[in-house]
Design an enzyme around this catalytic site. Structure first.
Site, PDB file in Angstrom:
ATOM      1  N   GLU A  91       0.801  -1.241   0.000  1.00 45.78           N
ATOM      2  CA  GLU A  91       0.000   0.000   0.000  1.00 45.78           C
ATOM      3  C   GLU A  91       0.828   1.283   0.000  1.00 45.78           C
ATOM      4  OE1 GLU A  91      -2.915  -0.460   3.137  1.00 45.78           O
ATOM      5  OE2 GLU A  91      -3.521  -2.419   2.380  1.00 45.78           O
ATOM      6  N   GLU A 120      -5.965 -10.809  -1.465  1.00 45.99           N
ATOM      7  CA  GLU A 120      -6.815 -10.589  -0.278  1.00 45.99           C
ATOM      8  C   GLU A 120      -8.284 -10.575  -0.688  1.00 45.99           C
ATOM      9  OE1 GLU A 120      -5.516  -7.251   2.110  1.00 45.99           O
ATOM     10  OE2 GLU A 120      -3.400  -7.667   1.746  1.00 45.99           O
TER      11      GLU A 120
HETATM   12  O1  9MR Z   1      -7.465  -8.298   8.305  1.00 52.53           O
HETATM   13  C1  9MR Z   1      -6.616  -7.419   9.008  1.00 52.53           C
HETATM   14  C2  9MR Z   1      -7.324  -6.942  10.279  1.00 52.53           C
HETATM   15  O2  9MR Z   1      -7.494  -8.010  11.178  1.00 52.53           O
HETATM   16  C3  9MR Z   1      -6.525  -5.807  10.901  1.00 52.53           C
HETATM   17  O3  9MR Z   1      -7.261  -5.288  11.987  1.00 52.53           O
HETATM   18  C4  9MR Z   1      -6.261  -4.747   9.865  1.00 52.53           C
HETATM   19  C5  9MR Z   1      -5.472  -3.579  10.440  1.00 52.53           C
HETATM   20  O4  9MR Z   1      -5.277  -2.596   9.486  1.00 52.53           O
HETATM   21  O5  9MR Z   1      -5.541  -5.294   8.778  1.00 52.53           O
HETATM   22  C6  9MR Z   1      -6.292  -6.244   8.102  1.00 52.53           C
HETATM   23  O6  9MR Z   1      -5.611  -6.719   6.967  1.00 52.53           O
HETATM   24  C7  9MR Z   1      -5.296  -5.760   5.974  1.00 52.53           C
HETATM   25  C8  9MR Z   1      -4.027  -6.254   5.267  1.00 52.53           C
HETATM   26  O7  9MR Z   1      -3.028  -6.504   6.193  1.00 52.53           O
HETATM   27  C9  9MR Z   1      -3.575  -5.255   4.220  1.00 52.53           C
HETATM   28  N1  9MR Z   1      -4.630  -4.954   3.302  1.00 52.53           N
HETATM   29  C10 9MR Z   1      -5.909  -4.564   3.860  1.00 52.53           C
HETATM   30  C11 9MR Z   1      -6.354  -5.611   4.889  1.00 52.53           C
HETATM   31  C12 9MR Z   1      -7.734  -5.277   5.416  1.00 52.53           C
HETATM   32  O8  9MR Z   1      -7.676  -4.076   6.144  1.00 52.53           O
END
Ligand code: 9MR
Length: 379
Positions: A163, A268
């Site tokens: 990102e 994802e």
């Molecule tokens: O699924 C993840 C969630 O449990 C966390 O709270 C969150 C924190 O930002 O991150 C989520 O995973 C993210 C991933 O690492 C990067 N892309 C977006 C995902 C969804 O937010």
């Protein structure tokens, strides 16, 4: 009533799992490989996986862990490998859960993804305080050498940078960028390649279907390639909805990234089944949607009509993936079953979302069956 639903769920779950090829005194022995699973169904197209939470990694969620082993051949750690957890202070590293994650993947012969070496979010606090570019470069160097070095030869694919782009394709003003400019990204890829030369290295981001962001990502990859820095793939996160994005935009991005000579991965994938506050016309921006039944319409389960819509959307998505299987190496869901999805708490907390292939009882949904029927192996 709830109790009976719960009981029915337990009975159906156990039926699904006893029919999975495991020995059981009362059931005939069925060899596992005769039952079509996601990973066998798509074996000639791409690997197929899920992001694992801590309970699944540690196998305290036994039903979840068992399902993962049967259905998927690639895994990603949903949170545990992020900087704030694995490297919380400058001199401390917590490898223990991630070691178990890697062990889980190795034991089960899976393609193991590392997520993520550099991300501005879920990062250790000390990184947000760095203002000096040489110091920042040395911290990035230390992080990658320690983490990627610890898993050298064991992590198959690294999300090296996550990102880094804005929606218009320009660089996000993260602290990395503010302090070092775009060179932080080059350093990250260069160091990762040096530390683990055989790992697949990718750039990962959301909304990678958007034309402006696509142009930014193409520029980012080309810049690395022109400087002779190894980059093997582009990760399109794919947090999508029933209505968007338009799959034509997704297809154009697949073609654009593949054109660069790198692999495309859907890293994802999930499809929200709930109303999105930003798509509501005339919605009061300041309105607090938490607890609103209007925004949480399916707390007791997804109705049949919505199951059909979700199945159709997933079927369109997988048809596109199959069409471009020569360019796509992996498709990973962001979670295993609906109960564990991050979308139950985002963008509104405490909702009941239904975005994945397996429901709260770990049972396959109509979307699973529809997609499995797209590409059944010939008998
Ligand atoms: O699924 C993840 C969630 O449990 C966390 O709270 C969150 C924190 O930002 O991150 C989520 O995973 C993210 C991933 O690492 C990067 N892309 C977006 C995902 C969804 O937010």
């Amino acid at each position: 009533m709830r109790f009976y639903f719960h009981l029915l769920g337990i009975i159906l779950t156990s039926l699904f799992f006893t029919n999975c090829g495991e020995t059981n005194a009362d059931t005939p022995l069925v060899p596992t490989d005769t039952i079509p699973r996601l990973k066998t169904n798509f074996t000639n197209a791409f690997t197929i996986g899920a992001a694992l939470n801590e309970a699944q990694i540690l196998e305290t969620d036994q039903v979840g862990a068992s399902l993962i082993k049967k259905e998927f051949n690639t895994i990603t750690p949903e949170n545990n490998m992020k900087w704030m957890y694995i490297h919380p202070t400058l001199d401390s590293f917590n490898f223990s859960i991630c070691d178990q994650y890697v062990e889980f993947g190795r034991k089960n012969n899976m393609h193991i993804v590392g997520h993520a070496l550099l991300w501005h979010s879920q990062i250790a606090e000390y990184m947000n305080e760095v203002k000096d570019s040489a110091l920042m470069a040395s911290y990035i160097d230390q992080h990658i050498r320690k983490v990627a070095g610890h898993y050298k030869g064991k992590i198959d694919t690294w999300d090296v940078v996550n990102e880094a782009l804005n929606e218009d394709g320009t660089f996000r003003e993260s602290n990395f960028f503010k302090v070092m400019g775009p060179s932080y990204l080059e350093q990250a890829f260069r160091t990762a390649a040096e530390v683990d030369p055989t790992a697949t290295l990718i750039y990962n981001d959301y909304n990678m279907w958007k034309p402006e962001k696509r142009a930014g990502a193409v520029k980012l990859v080309k810049n690395l390639q022109e400087k002779g820095i190894k980059i093997d793939g582009v990760g399109m996160q794919a947090h999508w909805s029933l209505i968007g994005p338009d799959l034509k935009d997704v297809e154009n991005s697949i073609l654009a990234y593949a054109e660069l000579g790198v692999k495309v991965m859907f890293t994802e994938l999930d499809v929200t089944a709930l109303p999105n506050p930003w798509e509501l016309e005339g919605a009061e921006v300041s309105q607090n949607f938490e607890g609103s039944p209007f925004m949480d319409p399916y707390p007791d389960g997804l109705p049949d009509s919505m199951q059909v819509k979700l199945a159709e959307r997933y079927s369109d998505i997988f048809n596109l993936f199959l069409k471009h299987q020569d360019k796509i190496s992996r498709v990973t869901f962001w979670g295993v079953n609906d109960g564990g999805s991050w979308l139950n708490n985002w963008p509104i907390e405490n909702r009941t979302n239904h975005p994945l292939f397996f429901d709260r009882n770990y049972l396959p949904k109509p979307a699973y069956h529809k997609v499995m029927n797209l590409n059944q192996p010939k008998n």
